[in-house]
Enzyme design. Structure first.
Site, PDB file in Angstrom:
ATOM      1  N   CYS A   2       0.832  -1.008   0.081  1.00 51.54           N
ATOM      2  CA  CYS A   2      -0.175   0.019  -0.075  1.00 51.54           C
ATOM      3  C   CYS A   2       0.850   1.120   0.204  1.00 51.54           C
ATOM      4  O   CYS A   2       2.092   1.301   0.290  1.00 51.54           O
ATOM      5  CB  CYS A   2      -0.889   0.146   1.323  1.00 51.54           C
ATOM      6  SG  CYS A   2      -1.667  -1.400   1.493  1.00 51.54           S
ATOM      7  N   ARG A  27       2.247   1.094  -6.174  1.00 49.07           N
ATOM      8  CA  ARG A  27       2.277   0.089  -5.123  1.00 49.07           C
ATOM      9  C   ARG A  27       1.031  -0.462  -4.641  1.00 49.07           C
ATOM     10  O   ARG A  27       0.984  -1.582  -3.875  1.00 49.07           O
ATOM     11  CB  ARG A  27       2.706   1.026  -3.704  1.00 49.07           C
ATOM     12  CG  ARG A  27       4.051   1.365  -3.934  1.00 49.07           C
ATOM     13  CD  ARG A  27       4.523   2.014  -2.732  1.00 49.07           C
ATOM     14  NE  ARG A  27       5.945   1.982  -2.505  1.00 49.07           N
ATOM     15  CZ  ARG A  27       6.716   1.066  -1.604  1.00 49.07           C
ATOM     16  NH1 ARG A  27       5.562   0.430  -0.984  1.00 49.07           N
ATOM     17  NH2 ARG A  27       7.910   1.361  -1.477  1.00 49.07           N
ATOM     18  N   TRP A  74      -3.770  -2.096  -1.496  1.00 50.55           N
ATOM     19  CA  TRP A  74      -3.444  -3.371  -2.228  1.00 50.55           C
ATOM     20  C   TRP A  74      -4.181  -4.345  -1.006  1.00 50.55           C
ATOM     21  O   TRP A  74      -3.557  -4.597  -0.084  1.00 50.55           O
ATOM     22  CB  TRP A  74      -2.148  -3.920  -2.468  1.00 50.55           C
ATOM     23  CG  TRP A  74      -2.007  -4.888  -3.219  1.00 50.55           C
ATOM     24  CD1 TRP A  74      -2.104  -5.266  -4.688  1.00 50.55           C
ATOM     25  CD2 TRP A  74      -1.796  -6.320  -2.625  1.00 50.55           C
ATOM     26  NE1 TRP A  74      -1.677  -6.524  -4.840  1.00 50.55           N
ATOM     27  CE2 TRP A  74      -1.597  -7.126  -3.889  1.00 50.55           C
ATOM     28  CE3 TRP A  74      -1.562  -6.778  -1.309  1.00 50.55           C
ATOM     29  CZ2 TRP A  74      -1.264  -8.509  -3.514  1.00 50.55           C
ATOM     30  CZ3 TRP A  74      -1.273  -8.014  -1.268  1.00 50.55           C
ATOM     31  CH2 TRP A  74      -1.183  -8.910  -2.426  1.00 50.55           C
ATOM     32  N   ASN A 100       0.060  -0.097   6.443  1.00 52.91           N
ATOM     33  CA  ASN A 100       0.598  -0.910   5.367  1.00 52.91           C
ATOM     34  C   ASN A 100       1.200  -2.338   5.782  1.00 52.91           C
ATOM     35  O   ASN A 100       1.891  -2.111   6.728  1.00 52.91           O
ATOM     36  CB  ASN A 100       1.841  -0.460   4.508  1.00 52.91           C
ATOM     37  CG  ASN A 100       2.383  -1.190   3.392  1.00 52.91           C
ATOM     38  OD1 ASN A 100       1.994  -2.258   3.032  1.00 52.91           O
ATOM     39  ND2 ASN A 100       3.736  -0.842   2.714  1.00 52.91           N
ATOM     40  N   GLY A 101       0.786  -3.354   5.550  1.00 55.78           N
ATOM     41  CA  GLY A 101       1.408  -4.546   6.166  1.00 55.78           C
ATOM     42  C   GLY A 101       0.325  -5.358   6.931  1.00 55.78           C
ATOM     43  O   GLY A 101      -1.125  -5.493   6.310  1.00 55.78           O
ATOM     44  N   GLU A 483      11.735 -15.792 -17.323  1.00 59.30           N
ATOM     45  CA  GLU A 483      11.471 -14.406 -17.142  1.00 59.30           C
ATOM     46  C   GLU A 483      10.496 -13.919 -18.311  1.00 59.30           C
ATOM     47  O   GLU A 483       9.640 -13.049 -18.248  1.00 59.30           O
ATOM     48  CB  GLU A 483      12.799 -13.385 -17.315  1.00 59.30           C
ATOM     49  CG  GLU A 483      12.679 -12.016 -17.241  1.00 59.30           C
ATOM     50  CD  GLU A 483      12.011 -11.322 -15.960  1.00 59.30           C
ATOM     51  OE1 GLU A 483      11.650 -12.300 -15.071  1.00 59.30           O
ATOM     52  OE2 GLU A 483      11.411 -10.092 -16.080  1.00 59.30           O
ATOM     53  N   LYS A 487       6.899 -12.153 -17.676  1.00 60.29           N
ATOM     54  CA  LYS A 487       6.588 -10.959 -18.210  1.00 60.29           C
ATOM     55  C   LYS A 487       5.255 -11.084 -18.750  1.00 60.29           C
ATOM     56  O   LYS A 487       4.116  -9.982 -18.763  1.00 60.29           O
ATOM     57  CB  LYS A 487       7.713 -10.340 -19.016  1.00 60.29           C
ATOM     58  CG  LYS A 487       8.794  -9.737 -18.758  1.00 60.29           C
ATOM     59  CD  LYS A 487       8.722  -8.446 -17.946  1.00 60.29           C
ATOM     60  CE  LYS A 487       8.219  -8.817 -16.542  1.00 60.29           C
ATOM     61  NZ  LYS A 487       9.466  -8.990 -15.531  1.00 60.29           N
ATOM     62  N   GLU A 490       2.234 -11.629 -16.441  1.00 58.91           N
ATOM     63  CA  GLU A 490       1.891 -10.703 -15.151  1.00 58.91           C
ATOM     64  C   GLU A 490       1.157  -9.288 -15.890  1.00 58.91           C
ATOM     65  O   GLU A 490       0.294  -8.818 -15.309  1.00 58.91           O
ATOM     66  CB  GLU A 490       2.943 -10.326 -14.367  1.00 58.91           C
ATOM     67  CG  GLU A 490       4.028  -9.383 -14.970  1.00 58.91           C
ATOM     68  CD  GLU A 490       5.141  -9.345 -13.953  1.00 58.91           C
ATOM     69  OE1 GLU A 490       4.809  -8.809 -12.807  1.00 58.91           O
ATOM     70  OE2 GLU A 490       6.054  -8.980 -14.372  1.00 58.91           O
ATOM     71  N   HIS A 506       9.929 -34.195 -21.624  1.00 58.02           N
ATOM     72  CA  HIS A 506       9.538 -35.018 -20.487  1.00 58.02           C
ATOM     73  C   HIS A 506       7.820 -34.331 -19.974  1.00 58.02           C
ATOM     74  O   HIS A 506       7.653 -34.679 -18.902  1.00 58.02           O
ATOM     75  CB  HIS A 506      10.503 -34.707 -19.269  1.00 58.02           C
ATOM     76  CG  HIS A 506      11.803 -34.998 -19.725  1.00 58.02           C
ATOM     77  ND1 HIS A 506      12.247 -36.492 -19.662  1.00 58.02           N
ATOM     78  CD2 HIS A 506      12.958 -34.628 -20.104  1.00 58.02           C
ATOM     79  CE1 HIS A 506      13.334 -36.595 -20.225  1.00 58.02           C
ATOM     80  NE2 HIS A 506      14.007 -35.306 -20.262  1.00 58.02           N
ATOM     81  N   LYS A 605       3.718  -3.395  -6.821  1.00 61.05           N
ATOM     82  CA  LYS A 605       5.250  -3.190  -7.362  1.00 61.05           C
ATOM     83  C   LYS A 605       6.142  -3.865  -6.273  1.00 61.05           C
ATOM     84  O   LYS A 605       7.054  -4.455  -6.548  1.00 61.05           O
ATOM     85  CB  LYS A 605       5.463  -1.659  -7.512  1.00 61.05           C
ATOM     86  CG  LYS A 605       7.193  -1.398  -7.951  1.00 61.05           C
ATOM     87  CD  LYS A 605       7.577  -2.080  -9.365  1.00 61.05           C
ATOM     88  CE  LYS A 605       8.681  -2.070  -9.655  1.00 61.05           C
ATOM     89  NZ  LYS A 605       8.744  -2.627 -10.999  1.00 61.05           N
TER      90      LYS A 605
HETATM   91  C1  AGP Z   1       8.413  -8.653 -11.755  1.00 59.22           C
HETATM   92  O1  AGP Z   1       7.909  -8.240 -12.964  1.00 59.22           O
HETATM   93  C2  AGP Z   1       7.452  -8.677 -10.684  1.00 59.22           C
HETATM   94  N1  AGP Z   1       6.765  -7.616 -10.571  1.00 59.22           N
HETATM   95  C3  AGP Z   1       7.772  -9.184  -9.467  1.00 59.22           C
HETATM   96  O2  AGP Z   1       7.958 -10.682  -9.823  1.00 59.22           O
HETATM   97  C4  AGP Z   1       9.235  -8.780  -8.498  1.00 59.22           C
HETATM   98  O3  AGP Z   1      10.468  -9.070  -9.397  1.00 59.22           O
HETATM   99  C5  AGP Z   1       9.387  -9.623  -7.144  1.00 59.22           C
HETATM  100  O4  AGP Z   1       8.073  -9.129  -6.534  1.00 59.22           O
HETATM  101  C6  AGP Z   1      10.307  -9.035  -6.407  1.00 59.22           C
HETATM  102  O5  AGP Z   1      10.680  -7.654  -6.219  1.00 59.22           O
HETATM  103  P1  AGP Z   1      11.880  -6.978  -5.709  1.00 59.22           P
HETATM  104  O6  AGP Z   1      12.965  -7.194  -6.860  1.00 59.22           O
HETATM  105  O7  AGP Z   1      11.484  -5.647  -5.349  1.00 59.22           O
HETATM  106  O8  AGP Z   1      12.335  -7.751  -4.514  1.00 59.22           O
END
Ligand code: AGP
Length: 610
Positions: A2, A27, A74, A100-101, A483, A487, A490, A506, A605
């Site tokens: 948040c 965030r 969030w 936040n938490g 990766e 991408k 997400e 496999h 984020k």
């Molecule tokens: C990446 O595109 C993601 N949004 C997510 O996997 C991110 O890399 C992960 O949450 C780790 O974040 P950080 O690098 O800020 O620790």
């Protein structure tokens, strides 16, 4: 996750709060709210959805106030709606609190409060905090003391900000596990979960540490522990600029950040290459270099994209530095009772430097006596401050939720760490120079790949309606396959999986038919011929093939439907180049599907909860 922002001072807090929340929206963005205190009155405005909805409502109300707090949420406990949005308040609406938490023992506290006659409006864990503070105030405590007594009873994580109508000269903030900063101004002060919310107003920042609380007024601030011990804090000058956190003419932050990579990659290695020695110079590691090179083992711990960077580093460290390396999901590492020795080095990688699981892994590794190094982007972040030593990636602020430029910069820094170790072990100066020269060429090579943007956009048009994707690569390009798949899923919500190419037979080979796009990362490296065999296997089963290939490879064109040709570099640096077309492919597919690429659904984020 948040976003938190607050203001006390001579100005009207409302535009400051709204603009701050817009900066923090990356965030968390499922609901937003503000609470203000003005002329002995308290006003609460909150809603489901974006900060822009809140902004319109605030605009219609024509309010002014010298004190207020704002929040963008969030959701963890309770669906995103107006009632669950923050701030939360007490019965007579004299107290406002944002959080936040996660309060883990909220059910126990709630039951106690219900017995005292408190009523709850929301489904959140947060609401217990505001009623508990209220109960301590009713027992004769001032706001600060009531917050301290409340936090003594809480198990969990928090960054909180609280204001109280009867004490309109202060904001009380506290942190444990969720970031909080105090911004210093003249006749005004600020609080926020992230410096980006404050950049328009001040560059003088104090970072709160876990277990600390600050009482912030118009003219000053006092920091103490939750247990009431006063603390002197260092004031930091922030170098980040407002331009860095603007879209700069691009339609999305993600596209801007992809396009920035020639610069961000350059900045990650600026001043760190020793051309004549074929070596790297990393000031942040100078005190621990001996311990690092004498480590028996490197353990890398991270989450998401940063974990993928760690996987690439595993190949680098083993192949080039000849150091045994393992990569662990931070979320598993912390609960697995891992075997860690004082001769081990644990490298934690985190763009944000605030990821809760990665932070917990760092603390566990430190507790067990390993050397703990941080590779972070956000300067002054918790992970950066708690690591014994480390290297900033200097990619500049990354606002798009999907990590792009941070990934390539993480790879640069991990390559530099590898070089530093390798040159003190078995790597010759000439071999080191080859790597240094290859690093030096990367920004130009990335620019060349970015020029393929429009042809990748055309490809996205053809594949945007696929329901599934498979990404395959080997060696250094296996983490790139993971990766690429991450991408895509997400931001486009298309199901995608990454696999080592040879694993396909496999199991995943059963998925292949004429509807399944298969993306091969098939550059000319040590496993090239094997990957070509895997491509043949997919072709024989009618799969739709896309290949990221080396620019001098003419053979591959006859096997696949589409090729994206990229310049060549040394094998350990290839992921820096091969990942970029995959970022662009995911981006364009998501845009063509009409999705919000910068703020994809359900994500945030920086993941500051478990
Ligand atoms: C990446 O595109 C993601 N949004 C997510 O996997 C991110 O890399 C992960 O949450 C780790 O974040 P950080 O690098 O800020 O620790």
């Amino acid at each position: 996750m948040c976003g938190i922002v607050g203001y006390i001072g001579d100005k009207n807090c409302l535009p400051i709060l709204i603009n701050g929340l817009k900066r923090l929206e990356y965030r968390g963005y499922d609901s937003a709210g503000i609470g203000i205190i003005t002329n002995g009155d308290s006003v609460l405005i909150k809603n489901k959805g974006k900060v822009s909805v809140l902004e319109d409502r605030v605009g219609e109300m024509n309010l002014e106030a010298p004190l207020g707090i704002g929040h963008t949420r969030w959701a963890t406990h309770g669906i995103p709606n107006e009632t669950n949005a923050h701030p939360h308040t007490n019965e007579d609406k004299s107290l406002f609190l944002i959080h936040n938490g996660i309060i883990e023992n909220y059910r126990t506290i709630k039951n106690e409060l219900l017995k005292l006659g408190y009523e709850f409006a929301s489904d959140t864990d947060t609401e217990v905090l505001v009623h508990l503070i209220d109960s301590f105030i009713n027992r004769g405590n001032d706001l600060c003391k009531a917050v301290q007594l409340t936090l003594n009873e809480v198990i969990g994580t928090y960054g909180i900000a609280v204001i109280y109508k009867s004490e309109p000269d202060k904001v009380v903030v506290a942190r444990k596990g969720s970031p909080l900063v105090v911004g210093l101004g003249e006749n005004e002060n600020f609080i926020a979960s992230d410096v980006s919310a404050l950049l328009a107003h001040t560059k003088q920042i104090i970072y709160l540490d876990d277990g600390e609380l600050a009482v912030v007024s118009r003219d000053g601030y006092k920091v103490k522990t939750i247990a009431d011990q006063e603390i002197e804090k260092e004031i930091h000058e922030i170098s980040m600029t407002l331009e860095e956190i603007d879209k700069g003419g691009y339609t999305h932050f993600m596209l801007k950040e992809i396009m920035e990579q020639p610069d961000s990659v350059f900045n990650s290695m600026r001043g760190r290459l020793l051309f004549d020695e074929g070596d790297a110079k990393l000031g942040g590691l100078s005190d621990v270099t001996n311990r690092l090179i004498n480590s028996e083992r490197i353990i890398i711990s991270a989450c998401g994209t940063s974990w993928h960077a760690g996987l690439v580093a595993e190949y680098m460290l083993e192949n080039i530095a000849r150091l045994p390396a393992e990569v662990e999901y931070a979320s598993e590492f912390r609960y697995r009772n891992p075997v860690i020795n004082s001769n081990d080095t644990v490298i934690v990688i985190s763009q944000s430097g605030e990821t809760a699981d990665t932070l917990a892994a760092l603390r566990e590794a430190k507790y067990r006596g390993a050397l703990v190094l941080g590779v972070c982007n956000v300067v002054g972040s918790t992970i950066a401050r708690e690591s014994e030593a480390g290297v900033y990636i200097h990619a500049g602020p990354e606002i798009g939720v999907a990590s792009t430029k941070a990934f390539t910069s993480q790879l640069i820094v991990l390559a530099l760490i590898t070089l530093l170790v390798a040159r003190r072990k078995a790597l010759s100066a000439d071999e080191g120079k080859l790597i240094v020269n290859a690093l030096r060429r990367l920004p130009e090579q990335i620019s060349h790949i970015l020029n393929l943007n429009s042809s990748i956009e055309l490809l996205a048009n053809e594949f945007k309606d696929a329901n599934n994707f498979l990404y395959l690569g080997r060696g250094y390009n296996f983490p790139v396959a993971l990766e690429g798949a991450l991408k895509l899923k997400e931001i486009s919500y298309i199901h995608a999986e990454g696999y080592p190419a040879a694993e396909m037979k496999h199991g995943p080979i059963a998925l292949i038919d004429e509807n399944l796009p298969v993306v091969f990362i098939a550059t000319k490296d040590s496993t090239y011929e094997k990957v070509i065999s895997n491509i043949e296997e997919v072709k024989a089963r009618g799969g739709r093939l896309i290949a990221i290939a080396s620019e001098n490879d003419d053979e591959i064109d006859r096997l696949v439907n589409h090729t994206i040709k990229i310049p060549d570099t040394v094998e350990m640096l290839r992921p820096i180049l091969t990942s970029i077309p995959l970022q662009l492919l995911a981006y364009h597919i998501a845009v063509k599907k009409g999705l919000n690429v910068d703020q994809p659904r359900n994500l945030a984020k920086s993941v500051t909860v478990e």
